[in-house]
Design a protein around this motif. Structure first.
Motif, mmCIF file in Angstrom:
data_model
loop_
_atom_site.group_PDB
_atom_site.id
_atom_site.type_symbol
_atom_site.label_atom_id
_atom_site.label_comp_id
_atom_site.label_asym_id
_atom_site.label_seq_id
_atom_site.Cartn_x
_atom_site.Cartn_y
_atom_site.Cartn_z
ATOM 1 N N UNK A 1 0.862 -1.266 0.127
ATOM 2 C CA UNK A 1 0.103 -0.052 -0.078
ATOM 3 C C UNK A 1 0.996 1.413 0.075
ATOM 4 N N UNK A 2 1.938 1.217 0.735
ATOM 5 C CA UNK A 2 2.860 2.261 0.884
ATOM 6 C C UNK A 2 3.624 2.706 -0.711
ATOM 7 N N UNK A 3 3.810 1.521 -1.429
ATOM 8 C CA UNK A 3 4.474 1.581 -2.450
ATOM 9 C C UNK A 3 3.413 1.928 -3.585
ATOM 10 N N UNK A 4 2.260 1.559 -3.512
ATOM 11 C CA UNK A 4 1.011 2.138 -4.203
ATOM 12 C C UNK A 4 0.775 3.755 -4.025
ATOM 13 N N UNK A 5 0.768 4.086 -2.865
ATOM 14 C CA UNK A 5 0.818 5.519 -2.348
ATOM 15 C C UNK A 5 2.093 6.400 -3.104
ATOM 16 N N UNK A 6 3.059 5.635 -2.924
ATOM 17 C CA UNK A 6 4.211 6.584 -3.556
ATOM 18 C C UNK A 6 4.082 6.613 -5.201
ATOM 19 N N UNK A 7 3.264 5.536 -5.633
ATOM 20 C CA UNK A 7 3.167 5.532 -7.062
ATOM 21 C C UNK A 7 2.108 6.554 -7.616
ATOM 22 N N UNK A 8 1.088 6.740 -6.679
ATOM 23 C CA UNK A 8 0.019 7.612 -6.973
ATOM 24 C C UNK A 8 0.648 8.942 -6.641
ATOM 25 N N UNK A 9 1.454 9.271 -5.788
ATOM 26 C CA UNK A 9 2.116 10.549 -5.237
ATOM 27 C C UNK A 9 3.044 10.911 -6.716
ATOM 28 N N UNK A 10 3.740 9.941 -7.295
ATOM 29 C CA UNK A 10 4.547 10.151 -8.282
ATOM 30 C C UNK A 10 3.830 10.283 -9.393
ATOM 31 N N UNK A 11 2.672 9.707 -9.812
ATOM 32 C CA UNK A 11 1.808 10.186 -10.931
ATOM 33 C C UNK A 11 1.102 11.515 -10.846
ATOM 34 N N UNK A 12 0.862 11.854 -9.563
ATOM 35 C CA UNK A 12 0.469 13.206 -9.560
ATOM 36 C C UNK A 12 1.523 14.389 -10.017
ATOM 37 N N UNK A 13 2.670 13.960 -9.421
ATOM 38 C CA UNK A 13 3.839 14.858 -9.570
ATOM 39 C C UNK A 13 4.000 14.922 -11.047
ATOM 40 N N UNK A 14 3.888 13.755 -11.730
ATOM 41 C CA UNK A 14 4.344 13.929 -13.203
ATOM 42 C C UNK A 14 3.172 14.321 -13.947
ATOM 43 N N UNK A 15 2.023 14.180 -13.473
ATOM 44 C CA UNK A 15 0.845 15.138 -14.210
ATOM 45 C C UNK A 15 1.081 16.354 -14.040
ATOM 46 N N UNK A 16 1.492 17.130 -12.711
ATOM 47 C CA UNK A 16 1.558 18.556 -12.663
ATOM 48 C C UNK A 16 2.518 18.843 -13.533
ATOM 49 N N UNK A 17 3.778 18.063 -13.486
ATOM 50 C CA UNK A 17 4.992 18.499 -14.536
ATOM 51 C C UNK A 17 4.652 18.690 -16.005
ATOM 52 N N UNK A 18 3.722 17.416 -16.387
ATOM 53 C CA UNK A 18 3.207 17.482 -17.775
ATOM 54 C C UNK A 18 2.355 18.674 -18.128
ATOM 55 N N UNK A 19 1.356 19.107 -16.987
ATOM 56 C CA UNK A 19 0.705 20.130 -17.244
ATOM 57 C C UNK A 19 1.556 21.342 -17.465
ATOM 58 N N UNK A 20 2.564 21.517 -16.442
ATOM 59 C CA UNK A 20 3.615 22.545 -16.727
ATOM 60 C C UNK A 20 4.153 22.539 -17.957
ATOM 61 N N UNK A 21 4.526 21.680 -18.348
ATOM 62 C CA UNK A 21 5.386 21.288 -19.654
ATOM 63 C C UNK A 21 4.357 21.809 -21.004
ATOM 64 N N UNK A 22 3.111 21.577 -20.588
ATOM 65 C CA UNK A 22 2.065 21.855 -21.736
ATOM 66 C C UNK A 22 1.717 23.482 -21.735
ATOM 67 N N UNK A 23 1.927 23.793 -20.386
ATOM 68 C CA UNK A 23 1.700 25.462 -20.336
ATOM 69 C C UNK A 23 2.896 26.184 -20.878
#
Length: 417
Positions: free
Chosen positions: A145-167
């Protein structure tokens, strides 16, 4: 108790005991359970025994156990009810039923409802391995569960970065479009400039051609005179300037230069006489295009007179030394500020001067460079500006050329003394 989270681990922290909550109303059975676990687990054990529902629920919240052991049947409570209460607080908390008698159907039902395991009191040797297995499974689930949580956090971080790259991509695209628009506007401006120069040149050529014709006819009819010759020379210089406007815009200014042996002193004296400027110009022989060289000093002298407001504040000097012949156009006007000097030879740069086309100094620089010479602007002592122009003098070997050997069609006999 809540589900394992950031501070709730399935395994005890280093140096901490394994906390076990034991729901058991029989003191002797509790002691037997404690003895069966003593020394058989890889952690020190801390067991808290409770006998009823209230004590059990309170211990869940305060004792925060890693594992629950529960009898199946108690006088006022039962193991399945205890499991449901523990499950509501901590869904993944290991829960093992330790009972004296349990039918196979009941045992299967408890496992189906989510109980981790069940152990018969007469088989307590199975309790320690069951506890180890339950804790290991809980730890594996906790890690997952901790690994899955880290993956979710990483996905959120990547999503934020992708949005910034798109911006940023959007900003870059907008900037690219603006630059393209500016480039188109500059191209249009350059085309308009070329059109203007071409049309202006055409409009000026006609009256200048007519003027030259009138002057030449007057010279033939009246006879040669210094005034007519000077007027004709000025008209020819004007015609050359008009042609230079077109050539300069096309980068063709230095393509029409014809080299001859010329006397730099004669050229400077002539320009000084035309503009009423004092000239101290001894003879100095160089190789160059007399018409283009005249144009250089016409541009420099006329520019100096315009800045000073009077030819009396302008003078010309010629000197020769070190394999170079140099001419200086000296004025005692307001001078040129240091921050402007690097730009005065730029095309169309006019500074604060009035009446200038912004081409005279540019043309002068290109002609001087095409002759292998140098041009620079210095401060005049006492105030003003001095344009210093130097050209290489002919080598001695060139002076020894036999009569008849010519340079672009001019023989040594035609060289100006």
């Amino acid at each position: 108790m809540t589900a394992p989270g950031p501070t709730d681990h399935a395994l005890p922290e280093a140096g901490q005991p394994l906390r076990i909550l034991h729901l058991e109303d029989n003191e002797l059975d509790h002691e037997l359970v404690a003895l069966s676990l003593d020394g058989d687990l890889p952690w020190p054990v801390e067991i808290e025994r409770v006998e009823d529902e209230d004590a059990f629920l309170h211990a869940l919240d305060t004792h925060r156990p890693h594992l629950v052991l529960s009898d199946y049947a108690l006088p006022s409570y039962d193991g399945l009810s205890a499991f449901r209460a523990a499950h509501a607080r901590a869904p993944h908390l290991p829960f093992i039923i330790v009972t004296g008698a349990m039918g196979e159907e009941v045992a299967v039902d408890t496992l189906r409802q989510g109980v981790t395991d069940y152990i018969l009191k007469q088989r307590l040797e199975r309790l320690a391995p069951s506890v180890k297995r339950a804790i290991a499974e809980a730890d594996a689930r906790d890690r997952r569960e901790r690994a899955e949580q880290e993956v979710r956090q990483l996905n959120l971080s990547l999503q934020a970065r992708l949005e910034e790259v798109e911006r940023l991509r959007g900003i870059a695209e907008a900037q690219r479009q603006r630059l393209e628009q500016q480039a188109r506007q500059l191209e249009e401006a350059l085309n308009l400039q070329k059109t203007f120069l071409a049309e202006t040149s055409h409009e000026l050529r006609t009256p200048l051609t007519a003027l030259l014709g009138y002057l030449r006819r007057a010279e033939r009819e009246v006879g040669g005179s210094q005034t007519l010759q000077d007027a004709q020379r000025v008209a020819e210089n004007m015609t050359r300037l008009v042609n230079d406007l077109l050539q300069l815009s096309r980068g063709e200014l230095v393509q029409g230069i014809e080299m001859h042996f010329v006397n730099l002193g004669n050229i400077v004296r002539q320009v000084g006489r035309d503009y009423g400027v004092k000239a101290t110009a001894p003879n100095a022989e160089i190789i160059g295009d007399p018409g283009r060289l005249t144009q250089v000093f016409v541009n420099l002298v006329s520019n100096a007179i315009r800045v000073c407001g009077s030819p009396d504040l302008v003078s010309l000097e010629v000197s020769q030394a070190g394999g170079q012949a140099c001419a200086a156009v000296i004025d005692h006007g307001p001078g040129i500020p240091d921050h402007i000097k690097p730009r005065i030879f730029d095309k169309f740069y006019r500074g604060k001067e009035a009446g200038s086309t912004g081409l005279g100094l540019t043309i002068a620089q290109q002609v001087v460079h095409s002759h292998g010479g140098t041009i620079e602007v210095l401060d005049t002592p006492g105030g003003g500006a001095t344009f210093h122009v130097c050209f290489p003098t002919p080598d001695e070997d060139e002076d020894d050329l036999e009569v008849g050997a010519d340079l672009h069609g001019v023989t040594a006999e035609d060289r100006t003394p």
